[in-house]
Design an enzyme around this catalytic site. Sequence first.
Site, PDB file in Angstrom:
ATOM      1  CB  SER A   1      40.591   4.622  27.214  1.00  0.00           C
ATOM      2  OG  SER A   1      40.122   4.797  25.903  1.00  0.00           O
TER       3      SER A   1
ATOM      4  CG  ASP B   1      33.962   9.187  27.227  1.00  0.00           C
ATOM      5  OD1 ASP B   1      34.343   9.373  26.058  1.00  0.00           O
ATOM      6  OD2 ASP B   1      34.572   8.464  28.036  1.00  0.00           O
TER       7      ASP B   1
ATOM      8  CG  HIS C   1      37.801   9.244  26.729  1.00  0.00           C
ATOM      9  ND1 HIS C   1      37.063   8.121  27.015  1.00  0.00           N
ATOM     10  CD2 HIS C   1      39.016   8.792  26.308  1.00  0.00           C
ATOM     11  CE1 HIS C   1      37.787   7.044  26.773  1.00  0.00           C
ATOM     12  NE2 HIS C   1      38.971   7.419  26.352  1.00  0.00           N
TER      13      HIS C   1
END
Length: 417
Positions: free
Chosen positions: A244, A340, A373
């Site tokens: 991330s 995601d 994610h």
Amino acid sequence: MLRAGVELLNAANGVRPLAREGYLTIPVFAFGWPTSEMSPLYLAGSMLDAARRGLRGDFRGGRGRLALLLNAVTWALLYLIHHRNVSSQPHFEDPLREALGPEYPAISEAARADRRRLVGVWPHDLIRRRYVEKAGTVRYGPHPSVNHADIWRRADLPRDGKAPVLLQIPGGAWAIGMRRPQAYPLLSHLAEHGWVCVSIDYRVSPRHSWPDHIVDVKRALAWIKENIADYGGDPDFVAVSGGSAGGHLTSLVALTADDPQYQPGFEDADTSVVAAVPVYGRYDWVSARGSGRREFIAFLQRLVVKKPITSNRQIYADASPLYRVRPDAPPFFILHGQDDSIIPVPEGREFAEALQEVSTGPVVYAEIPHAQHAFDFYYGSPRAHYTAQAIEEFLSWVQGLRQAARHESAQRNSAAR
């Protein structure tokens, strides 16, 4: 009935995110993320609860039978999620084989010093205690409240050895940045295979502003180069990874080696890395086109950079790995999940394509079907294990190539004498 409906909605969100635009993606991720990675726990809990309610007579009558039917559909969806998770290993391995060649497993194997593996599902804190000694938490920079790092290593690793080293950069939207408990599956896997891993904290927003984040990462890298030999690590083989926001910082630090712009006061320090593995990262801080991009740019302007992009475009461009691609980039292994909802997959694709077009080194891109994610977070998730395994394979391949090159060079020098 309400409970059954909520469980079904949660399972459906785990199968496929229910929103991909705007701020609604945040709760969609928050609820769908654990479901998509740890569905067996949800399945077991739901079935046990249904058994309890059945014994109580909750499924009598039309509404009760409908609730039971909804539960059955939920269980089927949870099983589907788990099946897709378990079956995803080829999507990690095949890109490596295609990009690096069929001989890459042999090269990776030659670089490994140990094949011991960690077995079982450990609570996160117990995993860290297994590999991080009390003296293994260090301060790497001048900011005592945040410049901390955990050094992960096996207790039997020789202090005078030259183990490969990984710098792990945590994510958290440049606003959290906590090293604990991020990337524990990867860190434990590498430590068990004889690596030394350094997991760091760094200054975060909104208290701090860009580029404090990347400056701290580079300080940590400089500290590793100067001190990791004391822990049995090889300062000449330091790779970097993160997810991330950590994926963004991973890419940026790999593409800006020794850049004085981000090394104030330590401009002469070596901040190069031998390889980079960004996972579901942000790579473009400039473009407002695409899903969630306008909200993201607004977030950067308000909380991270704290300057309008219209009059400070160069700051945003300099912070974008997409605009920093270069021919001499180190080997990259980029991973991104297709589902995601926080950082849509086109971000990863675009960065991988741009880097592949320019870099003379290997660039591997793995796009994981149905992955949300942070798919590598939960210890016990098959995807987390596959991620750790694939990253170790890739980095061992890089190490194996470097070892082979040194061996060939030594042979040539010996023959020339």
